[in-house]
Enzyme design. Structure first.
Site, PDB file in Angstrom:
ATOM      1  N   ASN A 204     104.077 -89.955  -9.884  1.00  0.00           N
ATOM      2  CA  ASN A 204     103.939 -91.416  -9.930  1.00  0.00           C
ATOM      3  C   ASN A 204     103.016 -91.924  -8.840  1.00  0.00           C
ATOM      4  O   ASN A 204     102.870 -91.282  -7.807  1.00  0.00           O
ATOM      5  CB  ASN A 204     105.293 -92.080  -9.638  1.00  0.00           C
ATOM      6  CG  ASN A 204     106.089 -92.332 -10.891  1.00  0.00           C
ATOM      7  OD1 ASN A 204     105.531 -92.642 -11.937  1.00  0.00           O
ATOM      8  ND2 ASN A 204     107.382 -92.190 -10.782  1.00  0.00           N
TER       9      ASN A 204
ATOM     10  N   ASP B 290     102.957 -95.400  -6.530  1.00  0.00           N
ATOM     11  CA  ASP B 290     103.562 -96.696  -6.189  1.00  0.00           C
ATOM     12  C   ASP B 290     102.439 -97.644  -5.771  1.00  0.00           C
ATOM     13  O   ASP B 290     101.620 -97.301  -4.915  1.00  0.00           O
ATOM     14  CB  ASP B 290     104.551 -96.547  -5.016  1.00  0.00           C
ATOM     15  CG  ASP B 290     105.786 -95.747  -5.412  1.00  0.00           C
ATOM     16  OD1 ASP B 290     105.945 -95.445  -6.602  1.00  0.00           O
ATOM     17  OD2 ASP B 290     106.580 -95.419  -4.508  1.00  0.00           O
TER      18      ASP B 290
ATOM     19  N   GLY C 161     107.062 -90.114  -7.154  1.00  0.00           N
ATOM     20  CA  GLY C 161     107.656 -89.391  -8.280  1.00  0.00           C
ATOM     21  C   GLY C 161     108.459 -88.256  -7.668  1.00  0.00           C
ATOM     22  O   GLY C 161     107.953 -87.526  -6.804  1.00  0.00           O
TER      23      GLY C 161
ATOM     24  N   GLY D   4     109.408 -85.400  -8.797  1.00  0.00           N
ATOM     25  CA  GLY D   4     108.828 -84.074  -9.003  1.00  0.00           C
ATOM     26  C   GLY D   4     107.716 -83.815  -7.999  1.00  0.00           C
ATOM     27  O   GLY D   4     107.715 -82.800  -7.290  1.00  0.00           O
TER      28      GLY D   4
ATOM     29  N   ASN E  88     123.246 -86.912  -4.905  1.00  0.00           N
ATOM     30  CA  ASN E  88     123.697 -87.618  -3.697  1.00  0.00           C
ATOM     31  C   ASN E  88     125.039 -88.286  -4.043  1.00  0.00           C
ATOM     32  O   ASN E  88     125.579 -88.080  -5.148  1.00  0.00           O
ATOM     33  CB  ASN E  88     122.631 -88.596  -3.183  1.00  0.00           C
ATOM     34  CG  ASN E  88     122.380 -89.760  -4.130  1.00  0.00           C
ATOM     35  OD1 ASN E  88     123.143 -90.005  -5.070  1.00  0.00           O
ATOM     36  ND2 ASN E  88     121.297 -90.470  -3.901  1.00  0.00           N
TER      37      ASN E  88
ATOM     38  N   GLY F 150     123.676 -88.139   2.915  1.00  0.00           N
ATOM     39  CA  GLY F 150     122.894 -88.889   3.894  1.00  0.00           C
ATOM     40  C   GLY F 150     123.215 -88.460   5.318  1.00  0.00           C
ATOM     41  O   GLY F 150     123.290 -87.261   5.613  1.00  0.00           O
ATOM     42  N   ALA F 151     123.450 -89.429   6.214  1.00  0.00           N
ATOM     43  CA  ALA F 151     123.693 -89.128   7.630  1.00  0.00           C
ATOM     44  C   ALA F 151     124.987 -88.355   7.862  1.00  0.00           C
ATOM     45  O   ALA F 151     125.230 -87.850   8.963  1.00  0.00           O
ATOM     46  CB  ALA F 151     123.715 -90.429   8.424  1.00  0.00           C
TER      47      ALA F 151
ATOM     48  N   GLY G 131     125.696 -85.603   6.066  1.00  0.00           N
ATOM     49  CA  GLY G 131     125.426 -84.179   5.863  1.00  0.00           C
ATOM     50  C   GLY G 131     125.474 -83.789   4.408  1.00  0.00           C
ATOM     51  O   GLY G 131     125.082 -84.567   3.534  1.00  0.00           O
TER      52      GLY G 131
ATOM     53  N   ALA H  23     113.047 -90.569   0.218  1.00  0.00           N
ATOM     54  CA  ALA H  23     112.590 -89.173  -0.005  1.00  0.00           C
ATOM     55  C   ALA H  23     113.341 -88.130   0.813  1.00  0.00           C
ATOM     56  O   ALA H  23     112.962 -86.960   0.803  1.00  0.00           O
ATOM     57  CB  ALA H  23     111.083 -89.020   0.204  1.00  0.00           C
ATOM     58  N   ALA H  24     114.429 -88.520   1.503  1.00  0.00           N
ATOM     59  CA  ALA H  24     115.206 -87.506   2.253  1.00  0.00           C
ATOM     60  C   ALA H  24     115.761 -86.460   1.288  1.00  0.00           C
ATOM     61  O   ALA H  24     115.753 -85.263   1.575  1.00  0.00           O
ATOM     62  CB  ALA H  24     116.342 -88.171   3.020  1.00  0.00           C
ATOM     63  N   GLY H  25     116.233 -86.935   0.126  1.00  0.00           N
ATOM     64  CA  GLY H  25     116.792 -86.012  -0.854  1.00  0.00           C
ATOM     65  C   GLY H  25     115.741 -85.039  -1.382  1.00  0.00           C
ATOM     66  O   GLY H  25     116.025 -83.857  -1.600  1.00  0.00           O
ATOM     67  N   ASP H  26     114.519 -85.542  -1.588  1.00  0.00           N
ATOM     68  CA  ASP H  26     113.442 -84.661  -2.062  1.00  0.00           C
ATOM     69  C   ASP H  26     113.067 -83.651  -0.975  1.00  0.00           C
ATOM     70  O   ASP H  26     112.816 -82.476  -1.264  1.00  0.00           O
ATOM     71  CB  ASP H  26     112.208 -85.484  -2.464  1.00  0.00           C
ATOM     72  CG  ASP H  26     112.496 -86.355  -3.684  1.00  0.00           C
ATOM     73  OD1 ASP H  26     113.336 -85.957  -4.512  1.00  0.00           O
ATOM     74  OD2 ASP H  26     111.876 -87.429  -3.798  1.00  0.00           O
TER      75      ASP H  26
HETATM   76  P1  ADP Z   1     119.001 -88.914  -1.288  1.00  0.00           P
HETATM   77  O1  ADP Z   1     117.690 -89.260  -0.646  1.00  0.00           O
HETATM   78  O2  ADP Z   1     118.871 -88.113  -2.541  1.00  0.00           O
HETATM   79  O3  ADP Z   1     119.934 -90.093  -1.426  1.00  0.00           O
HETATM   80  P2  ADP Z   1     120.426 -88.131   1.121  1.00  0.00           P
HETATM   81  O4  ADP Z   1     120.155 -89.487   1.665  1.00  0.00           O
HETATM   82  O5  ADP Z   1     121.845 -87.694   1.027  1.00  0.00           O
HETATM   83  O6  ADP Z   1     119.722 -87.870  -0.277  1.00  0.00           O
HETATM   84  O7  ADP Z   1     119.635 -87.109   2.079  1.00  0.00           O
HETATM   85  C1  ADP Z   1     119.550 -85.734   1.816  1.00  0.00           C
HETATM   86  C2  ADP Z   1     119.872 -84.950   3.056  1.00  0.00           C
HETATM   87  O8  ADP Z   1     118.977 -85.303   4.125  1.00  0.00           O
HETATM   88  C3  ADP Z   1     121.283 -85.197   3.606  1.00  0.00           C
HETATM   89  O9  ADP Z   1     122.229 -84.335   2.967  1.00  0.00           O
HETATM   90  C4  ADP Z   1     121.084 -84.873   5.087  1.00  0.00           C
HETATM   91  O10 ADP Z   1     121.153 -83.481   5.329  1.00  0.00           O
HETATM   92  C5  ADP Z   1     119.659 -85.360   5.361  1.00  0.00           C
HETATM   93  N1  ADP Z   1     119.692 -86.757   5.831  1.00  0.00           N
HETATM   94  C6  ADP Z   1     119.571 -87.892   5.087  1.00  0.00           C
HETATM   95  N2  ADP Z   1     119.687 -89.001   5.859  1.00  0.00           N
HETATM   96  C7  ADP Z   1     119.887 -88.556   7.117  1.00  0.00           C
HETATM   97  C8  ADP Z   1     120.068 -89.196   8.398  1.00  0.00           C
HETATM   98  N3  ADP Z   1     120.106 -90.545   8.520  1.00  0.00           N
HETATM   99  N4  ADP Z   1     120.241 -88.406   9.501  1.00  0.00           N
HETATM  100  C9  ADP Z   1     120.217 -87.063   9.406  1.00  0.00           C
HETATM  101  N5  ADP Z   1     120.046 -86.394   8.249  1.00  0.00           N
HETATM  102  C10 ADP Z   1     119.886 -87.117   7.109  1.00  0.00           C
END
Ligand code: ADP
Length: 308
Positions: free
Chosen positions: A12, A14, A40, A42, A185, A223-224, A226, A250-253
């Site tokens: 994608n 943006d 995107g 992928g 998530n 997320g934060a 774990g 994009a943390a999940g990616d």
């Molecule tokens: P998504 O982006 O799919 O919602 P998450 O937010 O759960 O996924 O982030 C994926 C992974 O990245 C988490 O399991 C964690 O290990 C790490 N992570 C995400 N946010 C944080 C944060 N604020 N501090 C430390 N690690 C983070």
């Protein structure tokens, strides 16, 4: 030899406009700036894998427009192999995003070429998959095609990591059993199991429900907090690294990319989740999407600093 990683999914662009406030229907507003940001799920995962030094090959579609050329170039510049990406007659997949001074946004997503990924792309996937490949799937292309890609990969014996994002209203029951590692998530987990994820016991129960549906391993990204992992033989929690998070897009990616690269190099699942967690945590310390994904040296240095 590390295992090859193939990413089958969305690409994608943006288109982001900054505006003082969001426009009302029929209103024309002057904005203050405009930028284009490749995305995107992928493509994000493909770029994440390449930056971490994995062998990253993307299969998907871009449009026959200037955006498509830009998207292909940015993937190539990041080290992703793009030879199996098709240029489709539709427009490229775009998200039209307006962000106002308070950070409120309005988003229109047009799947464009992503919506045209079809069985010919699955055939391309089949031509390059081997039993040692790792396949990364997400749900921003037609669900029936994701199912077909998973079936083909399962028959070949490849390792299938499915990020069920965005969670569909009806997740096909027979897709679960084809998945080696499902990585929702908390929000997606709640949508898949039908109850909210508010406590440790909810997490445990949700993982059990998803295992019962057939997924071999579940990693719930929190997320934060774990990540929680359940396999046939093990259940464990990997706490998040403590970082100064400024942008969690994009943390999940980043996590899925780190997980895949670590597995491709032979790490055990638990250690691969630590790698994914480091990549995820580091991505939150920078703003941006693909530009926030870390390279290998940064992740390795970060992991070394964490050791006692
Ligand atoms: P998504 O982006 O799919 O919602 P998450 O937010 O759960 O996924 O982030 C994926 C992974 O990245 C988490 O399991 C964690 O290990 C790490 N992570 C995400 N946010 C944080 C944060 N604020 N501090 C430390 N690690 C983070």
């Amino acid at each position: 030899m590390p295992r090859s990683i193939i990413i089958f999914g969305s690409i994608n662009l943006d288109l982001v406009a900054r505006v003082p406030r969001l426009p009302s229907p029929g209103e024309t507003l002057s904005g203050s700036s405009f930028s284009t940001v490749p995305g995107g799920k992928g493509a994000n995962q493909a770029v994440g894998v390449a930056k971490l030094g994995g062998s990253s090959r993307m299969i998907g579609r871009v449009g026959e427009d200037a955006f498509g050329a830009e998207l292909l170039k940015s993937l190539r510049d990041s080290g992703v192999q793009t030879d199996l990406i098709t240029v489709d007659r539709a427009s490229s997949g775009v998200a039209l995003i307006a962000v106002d001074d308070r950070g409120e946004n309005q988003i229109i997503v047009i799947p464009g070429a992503n919506g045209n990924v079809d069985h010919s792309d699955v055939a391309r996937l089949q031509s390059v998959l081997t039993h040692s490949s790792i396949l990364l799937l997400q749900l921003e292309i037609p669900l029936a095609i994701v199912k077909s890609a998973a079936s083909v990969a399962a028959a070949i014996g490849a390792t299938i990591i499915l990020d069920p994002a965005p969670a569909p209203a009806h997740f096909p029951a027979d897709l679960y059993e084809r998945v080696d590692i499902l990585t929702p998530n908390a929000v997606e987990t709640a949508q898949l199991v039908g109850f909210p994820i508010q406590s440790e016991s909810d997490i445990d129960r949700a993982a059990a429900v998803l295992q019962h549906k057939g997924a071999k391993a579940i990693i719930i990204k929190l997320g934060a907090q774990g990540a929680f992992c359940a396999t046939e033989t093990d259940r464990f929690f990997i706490p998040a690294f403590s970082v100064n998070a400024i942008d969690t897009v994009a943390a999940g990616d980043a996590f899925n990319a780190g997980l895949a690269v670590a597995l491709s190099e032979g790490l055990e699942l638990r250690d691969a989740i630590v790698w994914g967690s480091a990549a995820g945590a580091l991505s939150t310390t920078k703003s941006g999407v693909q530009s926030s994904l870390s390279d290998r040296a940064t992740v390795e240095a970060f992991l070394n600093r964490q050791k006692p």
